[in-house]
Design an enzyme around this catalytic site. Structure first.
Site, PDB file in Angstrom:
ATOM      1  N   GLY A  55      -5.932 -40.219 -23.201  1.00 21.62           N
ATOM      2  CA  GLY A  55      -5.668 -41.196 -24.249  1.00 21.62           C
ATOM      3  C   GLY A  55      -5.506 -42.599 -23.685  1.00 21.62           C
ATOM      4  N   SER A  56      -5.666 -43.577 -24.558  1.00 19.47           N
ATOM      5  CA  SER A  56      -5.380 -44.961 -24.177  1.00 19.47           C
ATOM      6  C   SER A  56      -3.874 -45.209 -24.228  1.00 19.47           C
ATOM      7  CB  SER A  56      -6.067 -45.932 -25.145  1.00 19.47           C
ATOM      8  OG  SER A  56      -7.452 -45.858 -25.007  1.00 19.47           O
ATOM      9  N   GLY A  57      -3.476 -46.344 -23.669  1.00 18.45           N
ATOM     10  CA  GLY A  57      -2.070 -46.734 -23.731  1.00 18.45           C
ATOM     11  C   GLY A  57      -1.327 -46.534 -22.430  1.00 18.45           C
ATOM     12  N   HIS A  58      -2.066 -46.146 -21.379  1.00 20.09           N
ATOM     13  CA  HIS A  58      -1.420 -45.832 -20.103  1.00 20.09           C
ATOM     14  C   HIS A  58      -1.887 -46.726 -18.962  1.00 20.09           C
ATOM     15  CE1 HIS A  58       0.149 -42.243 -21.981  1.00 20.09           C
ATOM     16  NE2 HIS A  58      -1.051 -41.747 -22.189  1.00 20.09           N
ATOM     17  N   ASP A 111      -6.953 -32.680 -24.118  1.00 21.47           N
ATOM     18  CA  ASP A 111      -7.848 -33.040 -23.022  1.00 21.47           C
ATOM     19  C   ASP A 111      -8.493 -31.790 -22.422  1.00 21.47           C
ATOM     20  OD1 ASP A 111      -7.303 -35.849 -23.162  1.00 21.47           O
ATOM     21  OD2 ASP A 111      -5.408 -35.505 -22.131  1.00 21.47           O
ATOM     22  N   HIS A 220       4.248 -39.738 -23.078  1.00 19.13           N
ATOM     23  CA  HIS A 220       4.060 -39.942 -24.512  1.00 19.13           C
ATOM     24  C   HIS A 220       5.395 -39.814 -25.235  1.00 19.13           C
ATOM     25  CE1 HIS A 220       0.446 -38.040 -22.774  1.00 19.13           C
ATOM     26  NE2 HIS A 220      -0.145 -39.049 -23.362  1.00 19.13           N
TER      27      HIS A 220
END
Lengths: 333, 333
Positions: A55-58, A111, A220
């Site tokens: 995911g994005s955001g990392h 994932d 998360h």
């Protein structure tokens, strides 16, 4: 919401556009889909490819580790969401240099589902793949179930080592073995002091009241193993290091690499206060810190908090850490 | 307070201890006082020294830019407080390689007072000094009073260029001229979305209500030129770039370096969303971005916000940006 964004639904694509505009010499999109990035010279003939994603955001996970001596391609999804199997497959084709592709990513259900499907698609096109999962978060499962642990910041070590192995010409089996060996010798635990605000909702993704901390939090915001009043930097570091040392069975004479990672909003100053304590604690135990990395290596948007990762070293692992690497967010010369 | 610290009064010294433990190959304390750091090989005989400094709380400013091809020494104070003249003087002696020392730091009253006193002390010991002040914050004073402006993130460009000039053997006059030239061609403006919490008080140092923004904010929370509802990333970037372009008189055909700097809590993702817009805006004006830097280069603890700096380039300035550099937080190979 205190974010510098445009329409939330465009957040990920605009961020990727920025990365591509800033680093055209290092990364490129192989096709039409901007969610897939590969190193600018991909595919590298005769070299095992390494595809990661999530995911994005990392940031700098995952897009920051694409380049020489690290991952060769990445497929990313929306914030905290898996990329699709088709995207992983496209990345796979774009980095395949004829010697197969390693899938190296964190252990999360979505994932795993999509990378496994991509592996099936790759097989149909005669691209051999292997999978190694980052599963370094010791708070997510007890040691008896370590293969079910989540992957967090410690995957940095696996990128570095596996990328170096691919770069020197190792076979797919060998690169996978290097990655697996590093994952086996890596442990991470984190602490969260504030929640992440999701761009799409503007709401906190979970709750950590001011003045409290969540020990063992995931990137998360997954719940940890202890919620309580905020402790001092030394008390927090003692908790984390004790857990990691016990998990890895570290004893006097051992050599380690240390990663003190900021989760987003925690100042670099505080990470150095923690590093200082890590150094003291390991020195007291007769453990040598051969390499140290202090900064933001795997974040959770603007979460306040930090994680500590340890990798136990032998000469082979140390040499792989020291091999040259060049990506938008990490270089080793 | 959501901080990972021990006793607030020990915050700065523990942070410095962490930096010294993490980077013994790059920096050292020349004497007993931990607030003074110099490059590990200081003094470098035959090379002009560069001393910088200021308050703590801005990592990687100032301690992060000590090393080859950057500053050669730093004296730092408490959070947002000047170092003492004696500390600056000690740093000066420790980096003096016989060709004089440039003082290069941001334009703040306390710092100016103490560096000027240190220059007097240095003169008594026959160490020649020159002073160049970072004064890139266009929101702090109108153009007619540009020499009174505050120094913020754009000082990074001056470190890089002056450090390269010193490294190639330029004289003190020449290194000072390089620094002055870069300062003259640099402009920065920032935006703040949340306050900084001072470790010693646990209280916000200023106020930005949620959902509002302060355009032109300083790195200590100094008030800006506009307070209003939070705008989109593109609107914010338009504001900042317009102001910088006007201030520097940038026109079609010009070449620039861009620094999109995070102030602490703003995720890297958001900085790339901004960089994307900077690129669009400058391309539309026929301006070429020769180099770009995106990340945290000068922070204000955990302030949410960002700044944009532009440096107009000629071949000489570009060559100095590209010269090799190596410090704990920045390297150029």
């Amino acid at each position: 919401m205190r974010k510098i964004i445009n329409k939330p639904e465009n957040f990920v694509d605009e961020m990727i556009e920025g990365i591509l505009l800033a680093h055209p010499d290092q990364v490129k999109t192989p096709g039409e889909d901007p969610r897939i990035l590969v190193r600018a010279d991909a595919p590298v003939a005769g070299q095992v490819g390494i595809v990661t994603g999530g995911g994005s955001g990392h940031l700098p996970l995952f897009k920051g580790y694409v380049g020489q001596g690290l991952a060769s391609g990445v497929a990313i999804g929306n914030v905290f969401s898996s990329p699709s199997s088709q995207q992983v497959f496209e990345a796979t084709k774009a980095v395949d240099g004829g010697r197969g592709v390693l899938y190296l990513y964190g252990n999360y259900g979505g994932d795993v589902f999509n990378f496994d499907l991509a592996a099936d698609l790759a097989e149909l096109e005669d691209i051999e793949t292997r999978t190694v999962l980052g599963r370094d978060d010791v708070a997510s499962q007890p040691k008896e179930r370590k293969h079910d642990r989540r992957g967090v910041a410690g995957i940095f070590f696996a990128y570095k080592a596996a990328g170096a192995a691919a770069e020197r010409g190792d076979s797919l089996e060998e690169v996978a073995a290097v990655a697996e060996d590093v994952v086996e010798h890596t442990a991470t635990m984190g602490i969260g002091l504030s929640p992440t605000i999701l761009p799409t909702t503007g709401e906190p993704s979970f709750d950590v009241p001011a003045g409290e901390m969540e020990v063992g939090i995931g990137i998360h915001g997954e719940p940890g193993i202890h919620r309580g009043p905020l402790e001092t930097a030394d008390e927090i570091t003692d908790r984390l290091v004790s857990a990691l040392v016990a998990d890895l069975g570290i004893t006097a004479g051992d050599r380690v690499a240390v990663l003190v990672n900021g989760l987003g909003a925690t100042p670099l100053e505080e990470l150095y206060v923690m590093y200082r304590r890590v150094h003291q604690l390991l020195a007291d135990r007769g453990v040598t810190i051969e390499r140290r990395y202090v900064g933001e290596y795997a974040t959770s948007l603007e979460m306040a908090g930090a994680s500590i990762s340890l990798l136990t070293l032998d000469d082979a692992r140390l040499a792989l850490l020291d091999a040259p690497a060049a990506s938008p967010f990490f270089q080793e010369v």
